[in-house]
Design a protein around this motif. Structure first.
Motif, PDB file in Angstrom:
ATOM      1  N   VAL A 170      -9.781  34.454 -13.289  1.00  0.00           N
ATOM      2  CA  VAL A 170      -8.714  35.215 -12.625  1.00  0.00           C
ATOM      3  C   VAL A 170      -9.214  35.874 -11.334  1.00  0.00           C
ATOM      4  O   VAL A 170      -8.441  36.097 -10.415  1.00  0.00           O
ATOM      5  N   GLY A 171     -10.503  36.191 -11.284  1.00  0.00           N
ATOM      6  CA  GLY A 171     -11.063  36.799 -10.087  1.00  0.00           C
ATOM      7  C   GLY A 171     -11.163  38.310 -10.129  1.00  0.00           C
ATOM      8  O   GLY A 171     -11.505  38.954  -9.146  1.00  0.00           O
ATOM      9  N   ARG A 172     -10.857  38.888 -11.271  1.00  0.00           N
ATOM     10  CA  ARG A 172     -10.946  40.344 -11.442  1.00  0.00           C
ATOM     11  C   ARG A 172     -11.073  40.656 -12.926  1.00  0.00           C
ATOM     12  O   ARG A 172     -10.807  39.805 -13.778  1.00  0.00           O
ATOM     13  N   TYR A 173     -11.472  41.883 -13.221  1.00  0.00           N
ATOM     14  CA  TYR A 173     -11.503  42.321 -14.613  1.00  0.00           C
ATOM     15  C   TYR A 173     -10.101  42.785 -15.017  1.00  0.00           C
ATOM     16  O   TYR A 173      -9.285  43.126 -14.151  1.00  0.00           O
ATOM     17  N   PRO A 174      -9.811  42.808 -16.316  1.00  0.00           N
ATOM     18  CA  PRO A 174      -8.525  43.362 -16.752  1.00  0.00           C
ATOM     19  C   PRO A 174      -8.393  44.821 -16.290  1.00  0.00           C
ATOM     20  O   PRO A 174      -9.387  45.523 -16.135  1.00  0.00           O
ATOM     21  N   THR A 175      -7.167  45.254 -16.078  1.00  0.00           N
ATOM     22  CA  THR A 175      -6.912  46.654 -15.743  1.00  0.00           C
ATOM     23  C   THR A 175      -6.889  47.471 -17.024  1.00  0.00           C
ATOM     24  O   THR A 175      -6.798  46.917 -18.132  1.00  0.00           O
ATOM     25  N   ASN A 176      -6.930  48.794 -16.887  1.00  0.00           N
ATOM     26  CA  ASN A 176      -6.807  49.654 -18.069  1.00  0.00           C
ATOM     27  C   ASN A 176      -5.479  49.400 -18.771  1.00  0.00           C
ATOM     28  O   ASN A 176      -5.409  49.425 -20.002  1.00  0.00           O
ATOM     29  N   GLU A 177      -4.434  49.172 -17.993  1.00  0.00           N
ATOM     30  CA  GLU A 177      -3.112  48.944 -18.581  1.00  0.00           C
ATOM     31  C   GLU A 177      -3.081  47.643 -19.386  1.00  0.00           C
ATOM     32  O   GLU A 177      -2.434  47.559 -20.421  1.00  0.00           O
ATOM     33  N   GLU A 178      -3.759  46.609 -18.893  1.00  0.00           N
ATOM     34  CA  GLU A 178      -3.795  45.326 -19.605  1.00  0.00           C
ATOM     35  C   GLU A 178      -4.709  45.400 -20.822  1.00  0.00           C
ATOM     36  O   GLU A 178      -4.386  44.854 -21.877  1.00  0.00           O
ATOM     37  N   GLY A 179      -5.837  46.068 -20.656  1.00  0.00           N
ATOM     38  CA  GLY A 179      -6.807  46.185 -21.743  1.00  0.00           C
ATOM     39  C   GLY A 179      -7.184  44.832 -22.319  1.00  0.00           C
ATOM     40  O   GLY A 179      -7.124  43.803 -21.646  1.00  0.00           O
ATOM     41  N   PHE A 180      -7.554  44.828 -23.588  1.00  0.00           N
ATOM     42  CA  PHE A 180      -7.924  43.585 -24.247  1.00  0.00           C
ATOM     43  C   PHE A 180      -6.709  42.720 -24.557  1.00  0.00           C
ATOM     44  O   PHE A 180      -6.832  41.525 -24.768  1.00  0.00           O
ATOM     45  N   GLU A 181      -5.521  43.329 -24.558  1.00  0.00           N
ATOM     46  CA  GLU A 181      -4.311  42.575 -24.889  1.00  0.00           C
ATOM     47  C   GLU A 181      -4.101  41.394 -23.939  1.00  0.00           C
ATOM     48  O   GLU A 181      -3.641  40.340 -24.343  1.00  0.00           O
ATOM     49  N   VAL A 182      -4.468  41.555 -22.665  1.00  0.00           N
ATOM     50  CA  VAL A 182      -4.286  40.472 -21.704  1.00  0.00           C
ATOM     51  C   VAL A 182      -5.146  39.259 -22.049  1.00  0.00           C
ATOM     52  O   VAL A 182      -4.838  38.141 -21.664  1.00  0.00           O
ATOM     53  N   LEU A 183      -6.201  39.454 -22.823  1.00  0.00           N
ATOM     54  CA  LEU A 183      -7.077  38.346 -23.198  1.00  0.00           C
ATOM     55  C   LEU A 183      -6.513  37.509 -24.341  1.00  0.00           C
ATOM     56  O   LEU A 183      -6.939  36.377 -24.566  1.00  0.00           O
ATOM     57  N   VAL A 184      -5.562  38.070 -25.060  1.00  0.00           N
ATOM     58  CA  VAL A 184      -5.040  37.429 -26.272  1.00  0.00           C
ATOM     59  C   VAL A 184      -4.115  36.267 -25.929  1.00  0.00           C
ATOM     60  O   VAL A 184      -3.158  36.421 -25.160  1.00  0.00           O
ATOM     61  N   TRP A 244     -13.255  50.186 -38.697  1.00  0.00           N
ATOM     62  CA  TRP A 244     -12.275  51.099 -39.276  1.00  0.00           C
ATOM     63  C   TRP A 244     -10.856  50.588 -39.044  1.00  0.00           C
ATOM     64  O   TRP A 244      -9.883  51.329 -39.162  1.00  0.00           O
ATOM     65  N   SER A 245     -10.739  49.310 -38.675  1.00  0.00           N
ATOM     66  CA  SER A 245      -9.453  48.621 -38.465  1.00  0.00           C
ATOM     67  C   SER A 245      -8.638  49.187 -37.317  1.00  0.00           C
ATOM     68  O   SER A 245      -7.403  49.144 -37.332  1.00  0.00           O
ATOM     69  N   ARG A 246      -9.327  49.708 -36.304  1.00  0.00           N
ATOM     70  CA  ARG A 246      -8.652  50.196 -35.102  1.00  0.00           C
ATOM     71  C   ARG A 246      -9.014  49.303 -33.923  1.00  0.00           C
ATOM     72  O   ARG A 246     -10.117  48.772 -33.852  1.00  0.00           O
ATOM     73  N   ARG A 247      -8.099  49.181 -32.981  1.00  0.00           N
ATOM     74  CA  ARG A 247      -8.375  48.395 -31.779  1.00  0.00           C
ATOM     75  C   ARG A 247      -9.514  49.012 -30.988  1.00  0.00           C
ATOM     76  O   ARG A 247      -9.633  50.235 -30.907  1.00  0.00           O
ATOM     77  N   TYR A 248     -10.322  48.145 -30.400  1.00  0.00           N
ATOM     78  CA  TYR A 248     -11.323  48.622 -29.452  1.00  0.00           C
ATOM     79  C   TYR A 248     -10.601  49.090 -28.193  1.00  0.00           C
ATOM     80  O   TYR A 248      -9.552  48.569 -27.835  1.00  0.00           O
ATOM     81  N   ILE A 249     -11.191  50.058 -27.523  1.00  0.00           N
ATOM     82  CA  ILE A 249     -10.639  50.604 -26.293  1.00  0.00           C
ATOM     83  C   ILE A 249     -11.364  49.953 -25.117  1.00  0.00           C
ATOM     84  O   ILE A 249     -12.592  49.834 -25.127  1.00  0.00           O
ATOM     85  N   TYR A 250     -10.617  49.563 -24.115  1.00  0.00           N
ATOM     86  CA  TYR A 250     -11.175  48.969 -22.895  1.00  0.00           C
ATOM     87  C   TYR A 250     -10.991  49.950 -21.755  1.00  0.00           C
ATOM     88  O   TYR A 250      -9.918  50.534 -21.597  1.00  0.00           O
ATOM     89  N   ILE A 256     -16.485  49.194 -23.389  1.00  0.00           N
ATOM     90  CA  ILE A 256     -15.865  48.838 -24.663  1.00  0.00           C
ATOM     91  C   ILE A 256     -16.180  50.008 -25.586  1.00  0.00           C
ATOM     92  O   ILE A 256     -17.333  50.399 -25.734  1.00  0.00           O
ATOM     93  N   ILE A 257     -15.140  50.554 -26.230  1.00  0.00           N
ATOM     94  CA  ILE A 257     -15.307  51.783 -26.997  1.00  0.00           C
ATOM     95  C   ILE A 257     -14.704  51.649 -28.388  1.00  0.00           C
ATOM     96  O   ILE A 257     -13.610  51.122 -28.557  1.00  0.00           O
TER      97      ILE A 257
END
Length: 109
Positions: free
Chosen positions: A34-48, A73-79, A86-87
């Motif tokens: 894509v030429g850039r990293y995902p934005t905070n708004e997109e997070g990991f969801e854009v990779l799915v 702990w079955s929670r989404r990772y934070i980007y 990755i948090i």
């Protein structure tokens, strides 16, 4: 004597490290295509694959990950895009904390 609690934490830490390695690889592949990293708004969801988010130009038609990974702990990772991180918020699922509730953060500069 082996501490079960210590062993569980070690296994969780290892799982989080492995997840982070995988996510870094997919984030890098996203940047390559894509030429850039995902934005905070997109997070990991854009990779799915199949995500409802708008797809940027040159997005891989197969996506980058099958589904969002979850921490032990079955929670989404934070980007976070700045600094690139990755948090996992640990046992309590909230920012900050100590001991088992301490945040686990992998950052790139």
């Amino acid at each position: 004597r082996l501490s079960l609690v210590g062993s569980e934490m070690c296994i969780r830490d290892r799982c989080i490290r492995e997840d982070a390695k995988y996510l870094w690889t997919q984030i890098d592949y996203f940047k390559f295509t894509v030429g850039r990293y995902p934005t905070n708004e997109e997070g990991f969801e854009v990779l799915v694959a199949g995500s409802a988010l708008p797809k940027p130009n040159n997005y891989s038609r197969w996506g980058y990950i099958k589904e969002e990974l979850k921490d032990p702990w079955s929670r989404r990772y934070i980007y976070r895009e700045s600094p690139l991180s990755i948090i996992s918020y640990g046992l309590d699922g909230s920012p900050g904390g100590e001991g088992k509730s301490k945040d686990i953060v992998f950052t790139r500069k």
